[in-house]
Design a protein around this motif. Structure first.
Motif, PDB file in Angstrom:
ATOM      1  N   VAL A  30       0.834  -1.200   0.000  1.00  0.00           N
ATOM      2  CA  VAL A  30       0.000   0.000   0.000  1.00  0.00           C
ATOM      3  C   VAL A  30       0.870   1.252   0.000  1.00  0.00           C
ATOM      4  N   GLY A  31       1.957   1.250   0.771  1.00  0.00           N
ATOM      5  CA  GLY A  31       2.818   2.426   0.840  1.00  0.00           C
ATOM      6  C   GLY A  31       3.449   2.770  -0.494  1.00  0.00           C
ATOM      7  N   ALA A  32       4.044   1.769  -1.159  1.00  0.00           N
ATOM      8  CA  ALA A  32       4.714   2.023  -2.437  1.00  0.00           C
ATOM      9  C   ALA A  32       3.712   2.441  -3.514  1.00  0.00           C
ATOM     10  N   SER A  33       2.610   1.718  -3.624  1.00  0.00           N
ATOM     11  CA  SER A  33       1.622   2.038  -4.659  1.00  0.00           C
ATOM     12  C   SER A  33       0.949   3.377  -4.386  1.00  0.00           C
ATOM     13  N   THR A  34       0.702   3.703  -3.109  1.00  0.00           N
ATOM     14  CA  THR A  34       0.085   4.982  -2.781  1.00  0.00           C
ATOM     15  C   THR A  34       1.025   6.138  -3.097  1.00  0.00           C
ATOM     16  N   ALA A  35       2.314   5.967  -2.827  1.00  0.00           N
ATOM     17  CA  ALA A  35       3.281   7.024  -3.144  1.00  0.00           C
ATOM     18  C   ALA A  35       3.307   7.300  -4.643  1.00  0.00           C
ATOM     19  N   VAL A  36       3.319   6.247  -5.450  1.00  0.00           N
ATOM     20  CA  VAL A  36       3.340   6.433  -6.904  1.00  0.00           C
ATOM     21  C   VAL A  36       2.025   7.031  -7.378  1.00  0.00           C
ATOM     22  N   PHE A  37       0.908   6.568  -6.815  1.00  0.00           N
ATOM     23  CA  PHE A  37      -0.385   7.131  -7.204  1.00  0.00           C
ATOM     24  C   PHE A  37      -0.448   8.614  -6.841  1.00  0.00           C
ATOM     25  N   THR A  38       0.149   8.997  -5.723  1.00  0.00           N
ATOM     26  CA  THR A  38       0.162  10.409  -5.329  1.00  0.00           C
ATOM     27  C   THR A  38       0.880  11.252  -6.371  1.00  0.00           C
ATOM     28  N   GLY A  55      13.313  14.407  -6.628  1.00  0.00           N
ATOM     29  CA  GLY A  55      12.792  14.092  -7.950  1.00  0.00           C
ATOM     30  C   GLY A  55      13.309  15.051  -9.012  1.00  0.00           C
ATOM     31  N   PRO A  56      13.227  14.683 -10.286  1.00  0.00           N
ATOM     32  CA  PRO A  56      13.707  15.536 -11.379  1.00  0.00           C
ATOM     33  C   PRO A  56      12.926  16.841 -11.449  1.00  0.00           C
ATOM     34  N   ALA A  57      13.617  17.902 -11.812  1.00  0.00           N
ATOM     35  CA  ALA A  57      12.973  19.211 -11.902  1.00  0.00           C
ATOM     36  C   ALA A  57      12.038  19.317 -13.098  1.00  0.00           C
ATOM     37  N   ASP A  58      12.186  18.425 -14.114  1.00  0.00           N
ATOM     38  CA  ASP A  58      11.361  18.533 -15.311  1.00  0.00           C
ATOM     39  C   ASP A  58      10.047  17.765 -15.204  1.00  0.00           C
ATOM     40  N   ILE A  59       9.712  17.248 -14.024  1.00  0.00           N
ATOM     41  CA  ILE A  59       8.397  16.641 -13.818  1.00  0.00           C
ATOM     42  C   ILE A  59       7.474  17.724 -13.295  1.00  0.00           C
ATOM     43  N   PRO A  60       6.531  18.187 -14.111  1.00  0.00           N
ATOM     44  CA  PRO A  60       5.693  19.306 -13.689  1.00  0.00           C
ATOM     45  C   PRO A  60       4.796  18.942 -12.516  1.00  0.00           C
ATOM     46  N   ARG A  61       4.667  19.881 -11.589  1.00  0.00           N
ATOM     47  CA  ARG A  61       3.782  19.786 -10.417  1.00  0.00           C
ATOM     48  C   ARG A  61       4.182  18.680  -9.447  1.00  0.00           C
ATOM     49  N   LEU A  62       5.385  18.145  -9.564  1.00  0.00           N
ATOM     50  CA  LEU A  62       5.834  17.147  -8.595  1.00  0.00           C
ATOM     51  C   LEU A  62       5.877  17.747  -7.195  1.00  0.00           C
ATOM     52  N   ASP A  63       6.170  19.055  -7.119  1.00  0.00           N
ATOM     53  CA  ASP A  63       6.244  19.709  -5.815  1.00  0.00           C
ATOM     54  C   ASP A  63       4.887  19.817  -5.131  1.00  0.00           C
ATOM     55  N   THR A  64       3.794  19.575  -5.880  1.00  0.00           N
ATOM     56  CA  THR A  64       2.454  19.651  -5.293  1.00  0.00           C
ATOM     57  C   THR A  64       1.950  18.285  -4.838  1.00  0.00           C
ATOM     58  N   ALA A  65       2.761  17.236  -5.011  1.00  0.00           N
ATOM     59  CA  ALA A  65       2.318  15.890  -4.614  1.00  0.00           C
ATOM     60  C   ALA A  65       2.086  15.850  -3.102  1.00  0.00           C
ATOM     61  N   ARG A  66       0.911  15.430  -2.715  1.00  0.00           N
ATOM     62  CA  ARG A  66       0.561  15.360  -1.296  1.00  0.00           C
ATOM     63  C   ARG A  66      -0.581  14.362  -1.135  1.00  0.00           C
ATOM     64  N   ILE A  67      -0.786  13.926   0.097  1.00  0.00           N
ATOM     65  CA  ILE A  67      -1.871  12.996   0.391  1.00  0.00           C
ATOM     66  C   ILE A  67      -3.167  13.793   0.536  1.00  0.00           C
ATOM     67  N   ASP A  68      -4.099  13.600  -0.414  1.00  0.00           N
ATOM     68  CA  ASP A  68      -5.391  14.270  -0.366  1.00  0.00           C
ATOM     69  C   ASP A  68      -6.491  13.219  -0.347  1.00  0.00           C
ATOM     70  N   PHE A  69      -7.744  13.650  -0.559  1.00  0.00           N
ATOM     71  CA  PHE A  69      -8.868  12.723  -0.487  1.00  0.00           C
ATOM     72  C   PHE A  69      -8.793  11.652  -1.577  1.00  0.00           C
ATOM     73  N   HIS A  70      -8.276  12.008  -2.749  1.00  0.00           N
ATOM     74  CA  HIS A  70      -8.136  11.008  -3.812  1.00  0.00           C
ATOM     75  C   HIS A  70      -7.129   9.936  -3.410  1.00  0.00           C
ATOM     76  N   VAL A  71      -6.027  10.379  -2.809  1.00  0.00           N
ATOM     77  CA  VAL A  71      -5.005   9.423  -2.376  1.00  0.00           C
ATOM     78  C   VAL A  71      -5.541   8.554  -1.244  1.00  0.00           C
ATOM     79  N   LEU A  72      -6.237   9.159  -0.299  1.00  0.00           N
ATOM     80  CA  LEU A  72      -6.832   8.378   0.791  1.00  0.00           C
ATOM     81  C   LEU A  72      -7.850   7.380   0.246  1.00  0.00           C
ATOM     82  N   GLY A  73      -8.594   7.794  -0.777  1.00  0.00           N
ATOM     83  CA  GLY A  73      -9.538   6.863  -1.394  1.00  0.00           C
ATOM     84  C   GLY A  73      -8.840   5.681  -2.038  1.00  0.00           C
TER      85      GLY A  73
END
Length: 686
Positions: free
Chosen positions: A17-25, A347-365
């Motif tokens: 769950v941890g690894a897959s949730t991190a990637v999904f985030t 993470g690489p700087a050329d991945i857009p919005r990577l800095d906004t990755a966070r646990i939200d309701f979609h991730v909790l779902g």
């Protein structure tokens, strides 16, 4: 045994769950989450392509933007433009130089994205036609720069953004905190400029300088919008001979799709690997559930003999499964939070919005769904066994310890599934490792070892004449070369692998009678000694000398790709080609040398052909990316380089000091990042 099986199951669930949730985030932040703009699903990027020359994402001219805006009102609400971010050097009150970023935007830009533009009155026009007075030079500060530079003092409104006599826009507003401009990374636009200045536009067809965003009208599908843009492109081709011969076309794409187009395959590959790892966890938990059932089969049989119903037994198993899955999911979320923080940092700087990755309701779902499936997996096998077992048969099997053997076929099937899924992950890791090795062997076209790179900013201020700029550059070069251990010094714009190259038009004599024969090449401005310092092999002819670094010398150097294309089977040295660089029309220039091709933007892609001119060719001397060939470790020369530049002019700013080897490493970050994650998944699966 039962307790140990539960501990192993909870650990397995936490890892899966941890690894897959991190990637999904990450996938959620980069690919799925709406952009923080008004009506983000209606915002598009309009791109200009030259199909006959295989050139994409050409910047717009204001005339083309005007045509697109005026002739598509039935399908688009509006269009706005943004120019490539410029770096400016301003003097602070204590006299020290400060580097800031300035973005030029059309006055309706913020109104299109955020329903506001910060102006005290409505803008007069999107652009300036010849008969219209030019817009005043006005600008808006980012909130972060407003606080950092001016302490949040609103008294700056109405005053120039750059004090101390430097030209700058009059500040008319401040943006809300945290505003970011999300654009495809390859376009080189800063997401968080310090100052947003209203463009002082030119109404011409050739001045390609801006990128364009638009907004679809409500209910208009993308296909209909593209069709209306195609009509505009056809009309532009009718009035613009260059556009007709180059195969000019307009391409409309949703900004959320275009933003992550370059990294979408890598993100989807990571997401697939995370799902595979989760499936392996499910298979492992299923196997542990079967083992636990064997251990507890006698207990369940005795409870049945004492009057427990089948549903009561299942209910107790469900409660245990919920506790097990919940414990594993919570631990997995904790692991995911740690992993997400690391991904944002490294993470690489050329991945857009990577800095906004966070646990939200979609991730909790997503995590809740993964845990729910665990409950089903843990309960399903025991439920199937209990529902099919008779009481006496269960007691008989338990007494003979036959339960495990009867379930051996199912357990073997689960083990086979685990091995198959792990094998797929390992194959993916192997392929990524192979890609990484291929990148390691690619020759960038220059020797990065022993090379120190840096930028010197502030030379090209408006108050400096071309002669003054040339003198400053020459003095900087002399001071740097006088440092003990420095073998040679050069400068260019831009630096290899840094991106930001601008295409120019070129052709041979056949293009005079057939304009469709013109092609595109990347233009590089260099100082004499550039190829020697960078250790770029010279294949034919000679390189630039100081005598060539003056206006009026119609000489250039081409790379091997262009030489073979322009003069197949011949020597290019001494030949002439037509280029469109400094004059409204093309002009003849002479080729004096041919060099090895250098990768300008990526190690993975060779890129276009290249044309090199001297910094003085356009009477501008615009070279700010410097390189010094060093004896010893380049990083040890940082202070000496800063002191040498400051000795020439204390207002100059030296920034971005890095060994060139670091640039090579940075060009591999995305592949290394993907390899690391998929490899980690493979190790966890094992």
């Amino acid at each position: 045994k039962h307790f140990l099986a539960n501990v192993l199951a909870a650990t397995t669930i936490a890892l899966g769950v941890g690894a897959s949730t991190a990637v999904f985030t990450v996938a959620n932040a980069v690919l799925l989450r709406p952009l923080p703009y008004k009506d983000p699903n209606r915002i598009v990027i309009a791109s200009m392509d030259l199909r006959k020359r295989d050139v994409r994402n050409v910047r717009f001219s204001f005339a083309n933007l005007a045509d697109l805006r005026d002739q598509t009102k039935s399908t688009f609400e509006d269009f706005a433009g943004v120019e490539t971010t410029q770096r400016a050097i301003v003097q602070t009150e204590n006299g020290t130089p400060e580097q800031i970023s300035v973005a030029g935007v059309t006055p309706n830009f913020f109104r299109l994205l955020a329903d506001q533009d910060g102006l005290p009155q409505p803008p007069r026009s999107l652009w300036t036609a010849p008969q219209t007075p030019p817009l005043p030079y006005i600008g808006i500060l980012s909130y972060e720069y407003f606080v950092r530079r001016y302490g949040g003092n609103p008294a700056i409104l109405g005053h120039p953004a750059f004090p101390l006599g430097q030209p700058g826009p009059i500040i008319v507003g401040v943006l809300a905190p945290g505003f970011k401009l999300y654009f495809p990374p390859e376009d080189g636009i800063d997401a968080t400029p310090d100052v947003w200045a209203a463009t002082r536009s030119r109404y011409d067809r050739d001045g390609e300088s801006i990128y364009v965003v638009g907004k679809l009208r409500h209910g208009v599908p993308l296909e209909e919008a593209q069709a209306s843009a195609d009509v505009v492109a056809a009309r532009i081709r009718e009035v613009c001979p260059f556009c007709a011969t180059a195969g000019f076309s307009l391409r409309i794409q949703l900004i959320r799709q275009q933003l992550a187009a370059a990294v979408r395959p890598a993100i989807l590959a990571l997401l697939g690997s995370g799902i595979f790892l989760l499936l392996i966890a499910y298979a492992n938990v299923t196997n542990l559930a079967l083992v636990s059932l064997y251990v507890r089969e006698r207990e369940l049989a005795v409870r049945t003999a004492l009057g427990a119903t089948c549903w009561r037994l299942l209910r107790s198993l469900i409660v245990e499964a919920v506790l097990l899955a919940g414990t594993g999911a919570v631990a997995g979320l904790m692991l995911a939070a740690i992993a997400i923080r690391s991904l944002r940092t490294f993470g690489p700087a050329d991945i857009p919005r990577l800095d906004t990755a966070r646990i939200d309701f979609h991730v909790l779902g997503f995590a809740a769904l993964a845990a729910f499936i665990v409950v089903i997996v843990v309960v399903l096998a025991p439920a199937w066994r209990i529902s099919r077992s008779e009481l006496m048969d269960s007691l008989h099997r338990a007494s003979q310890h036959a339960g495990l053997s009867r379930s051996s076929s199912l357990r073997k099937s689960v083990v086979v599934l685990e091995i198959a899924l792990a094998f797929v992950l390992l194959i993916g890791s192997g392929l990524m490792f192979r890609s990484f090795l291929v990148l390691q062997r690619i020759d960038p076209g220059f020797d990065s070892h022993g090379l120190l790179t840096f930028q010197v900013l502030g030379i090209n201020r408006d108050q400096n004449s071309p002669e003054k700029r040339a003198a400053i550059i020459q003095e900087i070069r002399q001071q740097l070369q006088a440092i003990p251990g420095v073998q040679s010094v050069t400068a260019c714009n831009p630096f290899p692998l840094a991106g930001g190259v601008g295409p120019i038009r070129w052709g041979t004599d056949e293009a005079l009678s057939d304009a469709s024969k013109y092609q595109e090449a990347d233009q590089e401005e260099v100082l004499p000694g550039y190829f020697e310092t960078m250790h770029i092999p010279v294949l034919e002819g000679r390189t630039f000398t100081d005598a060539d670094n003056v206006p009026g010398r119609k000489l250039l150097i081409v790379d091997e790709f262009l030489a073979k294309k322009a003069f197949p089977g011949q020597s290019a040295v001494g030949k002439r080609i037509l280029v469109h660089i400094r004059t409204p029309d093309v002009e003849w220039v002479q080729v004096i040398g041919v060099v090895q091709h250098v990768r300008a933007t990526s190690l993975a892609e060779p890129g276009r052909e290249q044309i090199y001119i001297t910094g003085g060719f356009e009477e501008a001397g615009i070279v700010d990316s410097w390189a010094a060939r060093i004896t010893g470790q380049p990083v040890q020369y940082e202070q000496a380089v800063r002191a040498a530049v400051k000795g020439v002019d204390s207002t100059l700013l030296v920034t971005g000091i890095l060994p060139a080897d670091a640039l090579i490493d940075e060009a591999q970050t995305t592949t290394r990042f993907t390899l690391l994650l998929i490899g980690s998944f493979g190790m966890i699966a094992e």
